[in-house]
Structure formats: C-alpha cells, structure tokens
Motif scaffolding. Structure first.
Motif, PDB file in Angstrom:
ATOM      1  N   ASP A  10       7.956   1.212  16.633  1.00  0.00           N
ATOM      2  CA  ASP A  10       9.323   1.688  16.414  1.00  0.00           C
ATOM      3  C   ASP A  10       9.601   2.806  17.432  1.00  0.00           C
ATOM      4  O   ASP A  10       8.755   3.674  17.626  1.00  0.00           O
ATOM      5  N   ARG A  46      14.034  -7.218   5.088  1.00  0.00           N
ATOM      6  CA  ARG A  46      14.532  -5.881   5.429  1.00  0.00           C
ATOM      7  C   ARG A  46      14.780  -5.064   4.158  1.00  0.00           C
ATOM      8  O   ARG A  46      14.499  -3.883   4.097  1.00  0.00           O
ATOM      9  N   ARG A  88      10.122  -9.003  18.474  1.00  0.00           N
ATOM     10  CA  ARG A  88       9.060  -9.060  17.457  1.00  0.00           C
ATOM     11  C   ARG A  88       8.745 -10.514  17.095  1.00  0.00           C
ATOM     12  O   ARG A  88       9.608 -11.379  17.087  1.00  0.00           O
ATOM     13  N   ARG A  93       3.012  -8.599  12.935  1.00  0.00           N
ATOM     14  CA  ARG A  93       2.186  -8.658  11.715  1.00  0.00           C
ATOM     15  C   ARG A  93       0.773  -8.196  12.020  1.00  0.00           C
ATOM     16  O   ARG A  93       0.182  -7.402  11.306  1.00  0.00           O
ATOM     17  N   GLN A  97       0.668  -4.920   9.982  1.00  0.00           N
ATOM     18  CA  GLN A  97       0.022  -5.193   8.684  1.00  0.00           C
ATOM     19  C   GLN A  97      -1.492  -5.038   8.766  1.00  0.00           C
ATOM     20  O   GLN A  97      -2.140  -4.771   7.757  1.00  0.00           O
TER      21      GLN A  97
HETATM   22  P1  TMP Z   1      12.678  -3.522  13.798  1.00  0.00           P
HETATM   23  O1  TMP Z   1      12.855  -2.051  13.667  1.00  0.00           O
HETATM   24  O2  TMP Z   1      12.121  -3.948  15.111  1.00  0.00           O
HETATM   25  O3  TMP Z   1      13.891  -4.289  13.433  1.00  0.00           O
HETATM   26  O4  TMP Z   1      11.533  -3.959  12.725  1.00  0.00           O
HETATM   27  C1  TMP Z   1      11.612  -3.531  11.403  1.00  0.00           C
HETATM   28  C2  TMP Z   1      10.329  -2.907  10.950  1.00  0.00           C
HETATM   29  O5  TMP Z   1       9.469  -3.911  10.405  1.00  0.00           O
HETATM   30  C3  TMP Z   1       9.527  -2.195  12.031  1.00  0.00           C
HETATM   31  O6  TMP Z   1       9.088  -0.956  11.505  1.00  0.00           O
HETATM   32  C4  TMP Z   1       8.342  -3.092  12.252  1.00  0.00           C
HETATM   33  C5  TMP Z   1       8.154  -3.760  10.920  1.00  0.00           C
HETATM   34  N1  TMP Z   1       7.538  -5.078  10.969  1.00  0.00           N
HETATM   35  C6  TMP Z   1       6.286  -5.260  10.384  1.00  0.00           C
HETATM   36  O7  TMP Z   1       5.704  -4.333   9.838  1.00  0.00           O
HETATM   37  N2  TMP Z   1       5.720  -6.496  10.404  1.00  0.00           N
HETATM   38  C7  TMP Z   1       6.325  -7.567  10.978  1.00  0.00           C
HETATM   39  O8  TMP Z   1       5.763  -8.662  10.979  1.00  0.00           O
HETATM   40  C8  TMP Z   1       7.624  -7.377  11.586  1.00  0.00           C
HETATM   41  C9  TMP Z   1       8.317  -8.525  12.222  1.00  0.00           C
HETATM   42  C10 TMP Z   1       8.191  -6.114  11.549  1.00  0.00           C
END
Ligand code: TMP
Length: 206
Positions: A10, A46, A88, A93, A97
């Motif tokens: 992020d 989300r 992404r 993940r 994760q």
């Molecule tokens: P974004 O800010 O890029 O839209 O992503 C949303 C949040 O989700 C970001 O903190 C990263 C997290 N994320 C995961 O933890 N695992 C995943 O598989 C994906 C796609 C996003």
C-alpha cells in the motif's frame, strides 16, 4: 496475449502508475483490471477488509474474488487475444496473507499456493514496486483513509515476502524503485510493457 501484474505494498504508487499506463498504452488496448474489486465478489471482499474478518476467512475471500476475476475478466480477455494488466493478482495473496497467516497456519505460503493450485493462471510478467515502508505510509497518510493492512510492521513483512517471491522467480519479476519520479516510473514501465507485449506467447497454461 500477455498477462502482466502490478504488485507492491500500500502506498507504493501502483494506482497512480496504473492511471498513467491506461493513458500511455491506449494504442495497445490492453484490458486493465484489478483485485479485489473487478467483480461483485471483490466488492464484498473490500467490505470484509474494512470489517476486519479473521485471517483465514479473509484469505479465502480474496481467493474467491480471484476465481471470479479469472472467470469473468482474465480468461475471456486472454481468449479474445487481448493483453491484460492487473493491479494486484495472486502475488498479493502470497505476500499479504503469508504475513497475516503467520502464526495462524504452520506454513502459510504453501497453503496459499495449494489454494490456487490447478486453477489460477500464472502471470507472464510482474512489476513489483518497492520503496521504504515509511515513505509508503506517509503517502497513505496524505491520501487520508487507512485500512488495517496499512501498518508499518505488517507492510515491512509484506514487502519482504514480495522480495522473496521475486527472488524465486527472477525471470517473471522486475523489481522497480517506486521512489523514482512519477513520470520516469511511468515511462520506464511503459517501455517494459511494450517490450513484453511485442514478444507475446500464443501458448499458455490455463
Ligand atoms: P488496494 O489498496 O490495492 O485496492 O488493495 C486493497 C488491500 O487489500 C491492500 O491493502 C492489499 C490487500 N490485499 C490482500 O491482502 N490480499 C490480496 O489478495 C489482495 C488482492 C489485496
């Protein structure tokens, strides 16, 4: 057709880069997409992130979004002969994760890979944006909203995981200095993507 993914913690500037690429690569007409959020399932994910569900639930929700994303966007676009650029993808993940499941499962990365095994479509190329965690966090602070992933120690582990993944697959990953000036980063990435799209493979594992 080439499947390209953009990855990074992020605040790494992925969204800004993505917006510049959408403009710069108009002539190539790639499909721009993202995880989570390209499907209605992604929208629910989300919501779950905002509510802070337990880490196994969260990992499975992200994986479910990936399955829906493959089915409704990625596979059809590749089958139609289009290049795809995803903000992404599975490496998110493996990096995030892996960190959030540390201490919850004995071997999070192996588990996460098994969850994807047999149905995911591996990316051809991945741009990984890397920068000091404090810089990433200060950018997020300026932008306002913060999610639970946006915490220094977690992001440091996530970035470390990304770099380990990149180290395992040096021919797929290009690690980019995300502190590069915005325009410079965009034109560097554009050049790379044009190169990749010029050497697209017609045979891929689905
Ligand atoms: P974004 O800010 O890029 O839209 O992503 C949303 C949040 O989700 C970001 O903190 C990263 C997290 N994320 C995961 O933890 N695992 C995943 O598989 C994906 C796609 C996003």
């Amino acid at each position: 057709m080439v499947l390209i993914t953009l990855e990074g913690i992020d605040g790494s500037g992925k969204s800004t880069l993505n917006a510049s690429l959408q403009h710069a690569l108009l002539d190539l007409a790639p499909v721009f997409t993202r995880e989570p959020g390209a499907t209605w399932i992604g929208e629910q994910v989300r919501r779950a992130i905002a509510d802070e569900v337990d880490p196994v639930t969260e990992a499975l929700l992200f994986a479910a979004d990936h399955a829906a994303h493959l089915d409704s966007v990625i596979r059809p676009a590749l089958a139609a002969g289009k290049h795809v650029i995803s903000d992404r993808y599975a490496d998110s993940r493996y990096a995030y994760q892996w960190a959030t499941l540390e201490g919850v499962l004995p071997d999070p990365l192996t588990w996460l890979r098994q969850v994807h095994d047999g149905w995911t479509v591996p990316p051809d190329h991945t741009l990984l944006l890397v920068l000091p965690v404090e810089v990433a966090l200060s950018r997020k602070k300026l932008a306002g909203k913060r999610e639970h992933f946006e915490e220094a120690s977690l992001l440091a582990r996530v970035q470390e995981n990304y770099l380990r993944l990149a180290g395992e697959e040096p021919s797929r990953f290009v690690v980019v200095d995300a502190e590069m000036e915005e325009g410079e980063l965009a034109s560097f990435s554009e050049r790379l993507i044009r190169e990749w799209c010029g050497s697209s493979r017609s045979h891929r594992r689905r």
